[in-house]
Design an enzyme around this catalytic site. Sequence first.
Site, mmCIF file in Angstrom:
data_model
loop_
_atom_site.group_PDB
_atom_site.id
_atom_site.type_symbol
_atom_site.label_atom_id
_atom_site.label_comp_id
_atom_site.label_asym_id
_atom_site.label_seq_id
_atom_site.Cartn_x
_atom_site.Cartn_y
_atom_site.Cartn_z
ATOM 1 N N SER A 292 40.263 39.566 41.185
ATOM 2 C CA SER A 292 40.322 38.887 39.904
ATOM 3 C C SER A 292 40.493 39.864 38.743
ATOM 4 C CB SER A 292 39.061 38.028 39.749
ATOM 5 O OG SER A 292 39.159 37.128 38.695
ATOM 6 N N ASP A 303 50.937 49.377 35.457
ATOM 7 C CA ASP A 303 52.237 49.052 34.869
ATOM 8 C C ASP A 303 52.503 49.846 33.601
ATOM 9 O OD1 ASP A 303 52.557 47.322 36.938
ATOM 10 O OD2 ASP A 303 52.803 45.515 35.722
ATOM 11 N N LYS A 317 43.227 37.816 44.250
ATOM 12 C CA LYS A 317 42.863 36.601 43.506
ATOM 13 C C LYS A 317 43.475 36.707 42.111
ATOM 14 C CE LYS A 317 39.150 33.814 41.549
ATOM 15 N NZ LYS A 317 39.749 33.789 40.199
#
Length: 483
Positions: A292, A303, A317
């Site tokens: 999560s 990124d 998740k």
Amino acid sequence: MKNRTYRWKSLMLAVIMALTLALPAYAEEANEALYVDDLEYRVLEVYELLKNLHVSGVDTETLSEASIKGMLQAVDDPYTSFMTVEEWEAFQNTIDQQYTGLGIVVTKIPEGIAIERVIPGSPGEAAGLMAGDRVLSVAGQPVTEQMTLDEMVALIPKEENAEVELSVGRGEETLQIKATVKKVTVPVATGKLLQGGIGYIELTMFSTESAAEFSKIMEQWKNESIRGLVIDLRDNPGGLLDASVEIAKHFVKEGVIVQTQDRSGKKAEIKVDGGSEVSYPVVLLVNENSASASELLSGALRDHGKATIVGTKTFGKGSVQASYELSDGSVLKLTIEEYLTPKSDKVNGVGITPDVHAEGDLPQLLTALRTAGADNLQVSQSEGQAVRINGVEFAGSVPVLREEGRTFVHSRILASLAGSTIEWKADRQMVEMTLDGHAVQFPLGAEMKMKEDMTYIELNAFKQSYGKFDWSDEAGQLTLTIS
């Protein structure tokens, strides 16, 4: 993950009356809406008939909860759930890391159960319990090799101010320790600064306090000579989206942190501005239980090129839940969105693959420290005590064999210390590492032992193959050094 609470009020009698009186006229205006309302009305009809006429005399609460559970089963989403008032309160306490107990973290060891960590300021610390203590009995009940962690924890009273006596083994001693059960708030962010300037922050949950606790640690280190930072997200199940976004701001000045996508495919971006950057390398340490918000933070920093990810593939998740409070105080936690990384990579059901693969708790930590820039590492452990890395205590232990005056250590730990790859060559019964760019083999026998599917390498043999390594094993204290 996202904790938004809405008030939902239902007046069943009024709904039934309105449907009964208004259906014909409503049907002429909107057939589709009538179909939906007909379904709702049918559910209410069945509810009323069962409640009033069934021979078993089913009570309304049982019917209500069974109906809700049936609908949730049909949705087939493990993250959409119904919670009673009591269950919601317990869930909130979990998010905020609060419980009633002694403030100790226990782990399984071959001899039974040991204390892995004692929460600072907890009743366990006040009573004198220490990391490394072997739990021999709780409230007079022996703790056996077969006992599970849950069974041991169940022996500790749950009532606040209750007293309990524990018998623990510490080295060669057996100690009787009395402790008082209290409410414990577990810190969600714990910082440690290792010799050599490597910072380590463990994040156990993304709660309402996580961002503030994380910021406090970073502020304390502002004037320190930090050479690298490891953020440990292993076994962190997630929590609040906002907390992960706030923590990301320590490393990303501006830009998209996460994208959300609703049921229609519409995307939205959650951005930050006014953030900051650090000049040293950052490593995120993850495992298969990092989920999560842990994956959200990992994906964002990866990124943006702000962190290297070390460990094993994460849980996967990538969904967002909202919490809706019902009229009686119970709560429906409902999946409303899926999230994607800034570069639109899917997380749900996929997870995040680390840049550097590492297995095993201590090998993962050592690999992360080296990746963060720790080129001088010292691991030491005294008999019955927690392991220390560069002078700082960590949970876990060094698996070691001592036979005929020789010392063997788990091969993954040695490989991680040296920053080496490692491979088991089953056909030749040997462990192969890459040390200083050269393949080195340790065959089964005098140089390598195997026990319970773990391989152990004799330390003198390892030292001969890797000149930067040194070691000592005296008076019950093992020390491994890479310089």
